[in-house]
Design a protein around this motif. Structure first.
Motif, PDB file in Angstrom:
ATOM      1  N   LEU A   8     -12.925  18.202   4.734  1.00  0.00           N
ATOM      2  CA  LEU A   8     -12.681  16.347   4.952  1.00  0.00           C
ATOM      3  C   LEU A   8     -13.201  15.975   6.544  1.00  0.00           C
ATOM      4  CD1 LEU A   8     -11.427  13.331   3.858  1.00  0.00           C
ATOM      5  CD2 LEU A   8      -9.479  14.695   4.823  1.00  0.00           C
ATOM      6  N   PHE A  44      -9.358  22.701   3.281  1.00  0.00           N
ATOM      7  CA  PHE A  44      -9.688  21.015   1.996  1.00  0.00           C
ATOM      8  C   PHE A  44      -9.674  20.095   3.755  1.00  0.00           C
ATOM      9  CE2 PHE A  44      -7.573  16.588   1.602  1.00  0.00           C
ATOM     10  CZ  PHE A  44      -7.798  16.769   0.800  1.00  0.00           C
ATOM     11  N   LEU A  46     -23.469   7.560  11.356  1.00  0.00           N
ATOM     12  CA  LEU A  46     -23.329   6.127  10.806  1.00  0.00           C
ATOM     13  C   LEU A  46     -22.399   5.094  12.653  1.00  0.00           C
ATOM     14  CD1 LEU A  46     -21.144   5.767   7.883  1.00  0.00           C
ATOM     15  CD2 LEU A  46     -23.640   5.224   8.409  1.00  0.00           C
ATOM     16  N   ILE A  58     -19.768   5.589  14.206  1.00  0.00           N
ATOM     17  CA  ILE A  58     -18.249   5.708  14.969  1.00  0.00           C
ATOM     18  C   ILE A  58     -17.217   6.867  15.415  1.00  0.00           C
ATOM     19  CG2 ILE A  58     -18.274   3.414  13.025  1.00  0.00           C
ATOM     20  CD1 ILE A  58     -16.797   5.647  10.781  1.00  0.00           C
ATOM     21  N   LEU A  84      -9.629   8.297   5.108  1.00  0.00           N
ATOM     22  CA  LEU A  84     -10.507   8.818   5.631  1.00  0.00           C
ATOM     23  C   LEU A  84     -12.645   8.728   5.113  1.00  0.00           C
ATOM     24  CD1 LEU A  84      -9.954  12.098   7.877  1.00  0.00           C
ATOM     25  CD2 LEU A  84     -10.593  10.031   8.691  1.00  0.00           C
ATOM     26  N   LEU A  85     -12.640   9.477   3.734  1.00  0.00           N
ATOM     27  CA  LEU A  85     -14.169   8.675   2.949  1.00  0.00           C
ATOM     28  C   LEU A  85     -13.779   7.438   2.851  1.00  0.00           C
ATOM     29  CD1 LEU A  85     -13.649  11.537   0.486  1.00  0.00           C
ATOM     30  CD2 LEU A  85     -14.761  11.272   2.225  1.00  0.00           C
ATOM     31  N   LEU A 131     -23.322  -1.185   6.723  1.00  0.00           N
ATOM     32  CA  LEU A 131     -24.200  -0.753   7.315  1.00  0.00           C
ATOM     33  C   LEU A 131     -25.797  -1.577   6.190  1.00  0.00           C
ATOM     34  CD1 LEU A 131     -23.880   2.355   9.722  1.00  0.00           C
ATOM     35  CD2 LEU A 131     -24.256  -0.443  10.426  1.00  0.00           C
ATOM     36  N   VAL A 190     -29.979   4.190   8.350  1.00  0.00           N
ATOM     37  CA  VAL A 190     -29.076   3.494   7.486  1.00  0.00           C
ATOM     38  C   VAL A 190     -29.361   2.521   7.030  1.00  0.00           C
ATOM     39  CG1 VAL A 190     -26.670   3.577   6.540  1.00  0.00           C
ATOM     40  CG2 VAL A 190     -27.508   5.213   8.816  1.00  0.00           C
ATOM     41  N   LEU A 196     -13.015   4.818   4.930  1.00  0.00           N
ATOM     42  CA  LEU A 196     -14.470   4.595   6.315  1.00  0.00           C
ATOM     43  C   LEU A 196     -15.244   4.582   5.879  1.00  0.00           C
ATOM     44  CD1 LEU A 196     -11.547   2.891   8.740  1.00  0.00           C
ATOM     45  CD2 LEU A 196     -12.126   5.096   9.747  1.00  0.00           C
ATOM     46  N   ILE A 197     -15.931   5.725   5.997  1.00  0.00           N
ATOM     47  CA  ILE A 197     -16.840   5.998   5.976  1.00  0.00           C
ATOM     48  C   ILE A 197     -17.870   5.590   4.658  1.00  0.00           C
ATOM     49  CG2 ILE A 197     -17.453   8.099   7.482  1.00  0.00           C
ATOM     50  CD1 ILE A 197     -17.485   9.148   5.286  1.00  0.00           C
ATOM     51  N   LEU A 215     -27.731   2.981  -0.112  1.00  0.00           N
ATOM     52  CA  LEU A 215     -26.012   3.018  -0.239  1.00  0.00           C
ATOM     53  C   LEU A 215     -26.104   3.736  -1.779  1.00  0.00           C
ATOM     54  CD1 LEU A 215     -23.327   1.886   0.302  1.00  0.00           C
ATOM     55  CD2 LEU A 215     -23.539  -0.305  -0.951  1.00  0.00           C
ATOM     56  N   VAL A 268      -4.296  11.190   3.709  1.00  0.00           N
ATOM     57  CA  VAL A 268      -5.584  10.869   4.815  1.00  0.00           C
ATOM     58  C   VAL A 268      -7.059  11.371   4.210  1.00  0.00           C
ATOM     59  CG1 VAL A 268      -6.219  12.334   6.844  1.00  0.00           C
ATOM     60  CG2 VAL A 268      -3.728  11.793   5.939  1.00  0.00           C
ATOM     61  N   GLY A 269      -7.649  12.427   3.541  1.00  0.00           N
ATOM     62  CA  GLY A 269      -8.701  11.997   3.154  1.00  0.00           C
ATOM     63  C   GLY A 269      -9.590  11.108   2.519  1.00  0.00           C
ATOM     64  N   PHE A 276     -16.176  13.646   7.588  1.00  0.00           N
ATOM     65  CA  PHE A 276     -16.063  12.879   7.937  1.00  0.00           C
ATOM     66  C   PHE A 276     -16.681  12.023   9.598  1.00  0.00           C
ATOM     67  CE2 PHE A 276     -13.401   9.997  10.796  1.00  0.00           C
ATOM     68  CZ  PHE A 276     -13.764   8.675  10.526  1.00  0.00           C
ATOM     69  N   ARG A 329     -17.786   1.143   6.123  1.00  0.00           N
ATOM     70  CA  ARG A 329     -19.007   1.542   7.231  1.00  0.00           C
ATOM     71  C   ARG A 329     -20.303   1.359   6.245  1.00  0.00           C
ATOM     72  NH1 ARG A 329     -20.729  -0.407  12.115  1.00  0.00           N
ATOM     73  NH2 ARG A 329     -22.020   0.904  13.081  1.00  0.00           N
ATOM     74  N   LEU A 330     -20.663   2.806   5.507  1.00  0.00           N
ATOM     75  CA  LEU A 330     -22.209   2.401   4.838  1.00  0.00           C
ATOM     76  C   LEU A 330     -22.269   1.469   3.340  1.00  0.00           C
ATOM     77  CD1 LEU A 330     -24.056   5.336   4.239  1.00  0.00           C
ATOM     78  CD2 LEU A 330     -22.469   5.616   1.741  1.00  0.00           C
ATOM     79  N   TRP A 331     -21.019   1.029   3.171  1.00  0.00           N
ATOM     80  CA  TRP A 331     -21.451   0.024   3.202  1.00  0.00           C
ATOM     81  C   TRP A 331     -22.242  -1.101   3.168  1.00  0.00           C
ATOM     82  CZ3 TRP A 331     -18.679  -4.568   3.095  1.00  0.00           C
ATOM     83  CH2 TRP A 331     -18.616  -6.104   2.238  1.00  0.00           C
TER      84      TRP A 331
END
Lengths: 387, 737
Positions: free
Chosen positions: A337, A333, A348, A350, B20-21, B31, A257, B23-24, A296, B16-17, A341, B27-29
């Motif tokens: 999700l 959904f 990643l 985590i 969570l999105l 890394l 990554v 969050l990753i 990214l 919540v969605g 995730f 994290r992606l940014w």
């Protein structure tokens, strides 16, 4: 039940008596459908890039099979779309029962042969009953909760729902497939939340699932590698030699990554993707391949596509003319999700490593067919919202 | 309203969605931007460690494909050196391993303390363990942390000690060699050829290193294998040596030396300057046993210049060098000595520095005939003594210069032999010294002291190495002004002696004495040039070099050369020079030499002065030499040693076939063993009989395992059948002439 091909233009002429604003065929959510197929096509490219160096004889081996799976999955989806979900609801108990039988059979085969079993080997195709369970459990749970036409979930009904979800979950844990079990639990929480479970019920589910997982660990129902993966997640710098394989898998995935940077290394240019550093990358770590090759920008775009899909599903949940449709959409959904995730999270670094595939992207027929079927369910809700 | 509540709950789900999105996404940014450089560096410049893979060494075959040197796999138990640094660890590991590998803890501790082992490599604790022990240790790896089984290869010599001096041996890289070998890519713990063919062809035999490149993490632990290049085995080498003949020559040489040790040399009474008579060496008894400590022999094919056999005694078993001997044991077997008689690790055939004595005379005869000093039918009156004519008589009388030189003593009269009129043919047949003294003086005078004799004999290869593919070959010396000067500077001769080169020096040179020195190989090669009409070749020791991996033959101990792919072939010998050699010059010389070894006798000379019959020096030995055997022409030589005492005479002989279909030439040189006809000639005679198929040869069999309790460098080996030693008037072995 009527069905006509959804490719037809609305109101394309006089005398088209089969066509009306309420005709399900006229109400397909094209955005969701395009996003879904975009994800599937991207998935095929990613599978090719992540697997072509692994099999010397045929670099296209995995991607070819994935295309075949996608075609089969499309047929399944068209079928699910074409039938009224009320019709499915009536058969939910039967499907659910069949799933439980399959799961129990698998556990018994596993006990008899002394090996862990996650799939039935059906020659060209390995059937994963846990994938089937996602679909049928959602159906039966939504149907069960929708029967109580109320804003709140009563305690007895909550317990009933819990039992409905608990039975397949426990069987899946015994396979052992903690990843799929977590998807079932997440789905249950999502559906129950929307159905109006009290916060304390949700807390109860969380506590219960934690206890179940804990019991699975204590009871040695889980695999050695699952224990290792958890230990690695808890201590990523461990020097324990037995854990090194798992450590390097995660470490290499994170490195892939990072290597991608903002713009990525380019199509087929990722050194770690081309290497053999990340085992089963095409199924477990496709997002690492995306991030390394497309950076990214590419990673965010892919997550964006999932975001669009989630938004469309959420919207359909909102539009649904009945509780059943809302609950079904809420379940899909949550599952989507959670699975995105979980899979991206482990790529990643985590989240702990589980075998959960990335929907639409990862190689694997069972997963692809399940998601196509569930998206078909969502489309079915959308198509019949005007009825 | 219900719908509102449902919307609220759906809102929670959406939230919540989003969380969570996000969050990753974050994290992606993180890394891919903040940590990207760091992570990327770990990919591109990740640390690597290269492990060199040592190739399998090429094999050495004899002319028939017998495997003379091979490599076998050896399993070694070794321990991570870092782990041993702590005393507590060390004790524990040694204690656990001791029983398994049968090495006392104290020995392992001593090994550790010796400081011989690199701290960067696993320390070997026991070499050559069995597969079972290795497997047992590997199975219990959790009980033996840091213990590894290394696969190494060891050189084996299935027919040792045969041809040990030619094949050579392996050894660790020495301190002096280290820089050189390092530069070529050698690992410090590799063993390299240290002698013989093993050393001369180190580059071909070694092969190419392979390597494994690992990516390592910060703690130097291997993460993954990046690259693996397998090593390429070394080339296989086929020697010209015929091991059947080699074994026979070795046995004949040793048999003759053993025999000579049983013989006694006279210590005659001589007249002292003061008129009294006493024994030559008053410290010794009337008869002194020959020491016969050492010798060597070379047999070659004079058409192809291939060396068929090359023996040197004392010899050794080259497996000692692979036996992992302790320093003390090694010194016991190979004692460090200043006595050249006892040195073992020297190939006397190519390294010996010898006076040639009369075996040198054919080359002097060539010089005289080629320069026109004498014709083939010019006669010299041999009166037993030679008085120099070109030196001022006053200087002779004053004793400043030695002017009188004598022939050897004739046993019948007890005085120097007087042969009467001799031409070159006669002079070689009976070995008239005065004939050659005269050549020595006159060729010097006729050319005003120019080194013409030297230049002539150098045509036959004297004074220069032959270029054979063996290390440490001795160049040899042909005395002249420069050599004497150099020797004086080195203190080998006195400053007075080194002042100039005089006719007296040339007189000595003419009979192969003085400062002339050569190896038995040079002698054989010189005779080869006489035999083949003047072609001086570089002696060949290698027939062919094969691509790696010549398969084994069905015959045990042989390789299947028919399946070998030739890398380099040496069909044609390398010509050093073509010596002008007209038949009218060559034939009288060959005829004289032929008389020396002609069977049946009667080839000698009746002296025109005394009428006595003088036998050629080989007449008795070759009296019964069969007609079907390879017909020979040869020459004996007796080189005087310290004090000119008879027991210090070294015995030399060289001979070649005059049958061109069997073109072999051979020389033998036995130190402190007596006359040429007594010790060296029988070795050559027996070997030619064996070559003719007329002497029984022991079959060559792979050797028994090395007896590690022995302290002999090599076991005795002698001929079972010594009838070829027989000579007329004697009983074969032990017959004095």
């Amino acid at each position: 039940m009527t069905f006509t091909l959804p490719g037809r233009r609305p109101d394309s002429g006089l005398g088209n008596l089969g066509s009306s604003p309420g005709d399900p065929a006229r109400n397909v959510d094209w955005t969701l459908l395009v996003v879904q197929y975009a994800l599937t096509v991207i998935g095929c490219f990613i599978i090719y890039s992540a697997s072509r160096t692994r099999i010397d004889s045929d670099p296209y081996a995995f991607v070819t099979r994935q295309v075949v799976f996608a075609i089969v999955a499309s047929v399944v989806m068209v079928f699910v779309m074409s039938v009224d979900y009320e019709w499915l609801k009536e058969r939910a108990r039967f499907l659910y029962g069949a799933t439980l039988v399959l799961l129990a059979l698998l556990v018994m085969v596993g006990l008899v042969t002394g090996q862990d079993r996650i799939t039935f080997d059906l020659g060209p195709f390995n059937l994963q009953p846990a994938e089937l369970a996602k679909f049928t459990t959602l159906l039966v749970l939504a149907a069960y909760l929708a029967d109580e036409r109320s804003d709140e979930v009563s305690y007895p009904r909550f317990v009933g729902g819990l039992l409905l979800v608990g039975a397949p979950t426990v069987l899946v844990i015994m396979q052992p497939d903690l990843g799929s079990a977590s998807v079932l639990i997440a789905m249950a929480m999502g559906v129950l939340l929307v159905a109006g479970a009290k916060p304390k019920y949700i807390a109860l589910i969380s506590a219960l699932s934690l206890v179940t997982v804990g019991a699975a660990f204590v009871g040695r129902f889980v695999n050695q590698y699952q224990i290792e993966r958890l230990r690695v997640f808890l201590d990523q710098e461990t020097t324990n030699p037995q854990l090194q394989d798992a450590v390097y898998q995660v470490r290499n995935s994170v490195r892939a990554v990072g290597t991608g940077g903002v713009w990525g290394q380019g199509w087929l240019q990722g050194p770690l993707t081309n290497g053999r550093d990340i085992p089963v990358m095409w199924a477990d770590f496709p997002f690492a391949a995306v991030a390394e090759q497309f950076g990214l920008v590419g990673g965010a775009a892919l997550l964006g596509l999932f975001g669009v899909a989630l938004a469309r599903i959420w919207r359909i949940a909102h539009l649904s003319r009945d509780l059943l449709g809302t609950y079904l959409c809420a379940g899909v959904f949550t599952m989507l999700l959670w699975q995105v995730f979980q899979n991206v999270g482990m790529t990643l670094g985590i989240m702990p490593v589980t075998g959960l595939p990335m929907p639409f992207i990862s190689y694997g027929g069972s997963s692809l067919i399940t998601y196509f079927a569930m998206f078909g369910l969502v489309q079915s809700v959308h198509m019949r919202r005007m009825r | 309203m219900a719908a509102d509540k449902r919307a609220t709950r759906l809102g929670v789900l959406a939230l919540v969605g989003l969380v969570l999105l996000s969050l990753i996404g974050v994290r992606l940014w993180f890394l891919q931007t903040v940590q990207a450089d760091e992570l990327q560096e770990r990919v591109t410049a990740s640390k690597t460690r290269t492990v060199q893979l040592v190739p399998e060494r090429g094999r050495i075959f004899d002319a028939d494909g017998r495997v003379l040197a091979d490599s076998e796999r050896v399993l070694t138990v070794a321990v991570d050196y870092q782990l041993l640094r702590r005393k507590a660890n060390r004790d524990e590991i040694f204690r656990r391993l001791s029983g398994w590998i049968d090495v006392p803890v104290e020995d392992m501790e001593a090994r550790y303390q010796s400081g011989r082992y690199s701290p960067f490599l696993p320390m070997p604790l026991k070499e050559d363990v069995t597969e079972e022990v290795a497997a047992a240790i590997l199975e219990r790896s959790e009980d033996f942390p840091g213990v590894e089984i290394l696969t190494e290869s060891r050189r084996v010599y299935p027919y040792a000690p045969h041809a040990a001096h030619v094949i050579g041996y392996m050894g660790a890289i020495t301190a002096e060699q280290e820089d050189d070998y390092r530069a070529q890519g050698y690992l410090s713990n590799e063993r390299v050829g240290q002698f013989g063919v093993e050393l001369a062809f180190e580059e071909l035999l070694h092969g190419e290193w392979g390597r494994r490149v690992y990516e390592v993490d910060a703690a130097n632990r291997p993460v993954r294998l990046l690259e693996e290049i397998p090593p390429i085995s070394g080339y296989d080498i086929q020697l010209t040596i015929d091991l059947d003949m080699q074994q026979y020559v070795e046995q004949a040489l040793e048999t003759s030396l053993y025999d000579r040790r049983q013989q006694l040399a006279p210590n005659p009474e001589v007249e002292k300057p003061d008129g009294t008579r006493e024994r030559m060496d008053p410290a010794q008894p009337e008869q002194v046993p020959f020491k016969a400590p050492a010798g060597s022999a070379v047999m070659m094919n004079y058409d192809t210049a291939e060396v068929v056999a090359m023996a040197s005694y004392p010899t050794f078993d080259n497996r000692w060098f692979e036996a992992g001997l302790s320093g003390d044991k090694f010194k016991e077997i190979f004692p460090v000595t200043d006595d050249p008689d006892q040195s073992i690790l020297v190939n006397r055939a190519a390294q010996g520095r010898y006076n040639l004595g009369s075996t040198f005379k054919p080359f002097v005869a060539y010089a005289a005939l080629e320069t026109g000093l004498l014709g083939p039918n010019d006669y010299h009156l041999d009166q037993g003594t030679y008085r120099m004519t070109t030196v001022d008589q006053d200087r002779c009388d004053a004793g400043l210069v030695r002017c009188v030189y004598k022939n050897a003593i004739c046993s019948g009269t007890g005085r120097p032999c007087t042969y009467g009129y001799v031409n070159v043919n006669d002079a070689l047949a009976v070995s008239s010294d005065t004939y050659f003294y005269r050549i020595g003086e006159e060729i010097f005078a006729a050319n005003q002291g120019a080194p013409v004799l030297q230049d002539m004999v150098k045509l036959f290869g004297f004074g220069a190495d032959t270029g054979i593919d063996l290390p440490y070959e001795f160049d040899g010396t042909v005395p002249d002004r420069e050599l004497k000067k150099r020797y004086a500077e080195l203190g080998i001769i006195t400053e007075g002696e080194g002042r100039g080169y005089y006719s007296g020096d040339n007189v000595q040179l003419a009979i192969g004495q003085g400062l002339l020195s050569a190896t038995p190989l040079q002698l054989a090669n010189g005779y080869a040039a006489i035999a083949n009409q003047g072609f001086l070749y570089r002696p060949q020791l290698v027939k062919a070099v094969f691509e790696p991996g010549v398969p084994d033959s069905d015959r045990i101990g042989f390789a299947d050369l028919s399946q070998a792919r030739v890398h380099q072939s040496f069909d044609r010998p390398e010509l050093i020079r073509q010596i002008p050699f007209e038949p009218e010059i060559r034939l009288p010389i060959v005829a004289g030499l032929r008389r020396v070894t002609a069977p049946g006798g009667g080839q000698g000379l009746n002296s025109s002065l005394t009428g006595n019959y003088h036998r050629p020096t080989g007449e008795n030995l070759f009296y019964d030499y069969p007609a079907s055997a390879i017909p020979l022409a040869g020459k004996t030589g007796t080189a005087q040693g310290a004090g000119n005492y008879p027991w210090n005479d070294s015995s030399a002989f060289a001979a070649f076939s005059i049958d061109e279909s069997r073109p072999y030439v051979m020389s033998a040189y036995l130190e402190k063993s007596g006359y040429g006809s007594q010790a060296a000639a029988p070795v050559v005679k027996c070997s030619f009989l064996a070559m003719s198929g007329l002497a029984p040869m022991d079959p060559v069999v792979p050797s028994d395992p090395l007896d590690l309790s022995s302290s002999e460098a090599a076991p005795d080996q002698r001929l079972a059948d010594t009838s070829c030693f027989a000579s007329r008037g004697g009983t074969g072995l032990g017959a004095a002439e």
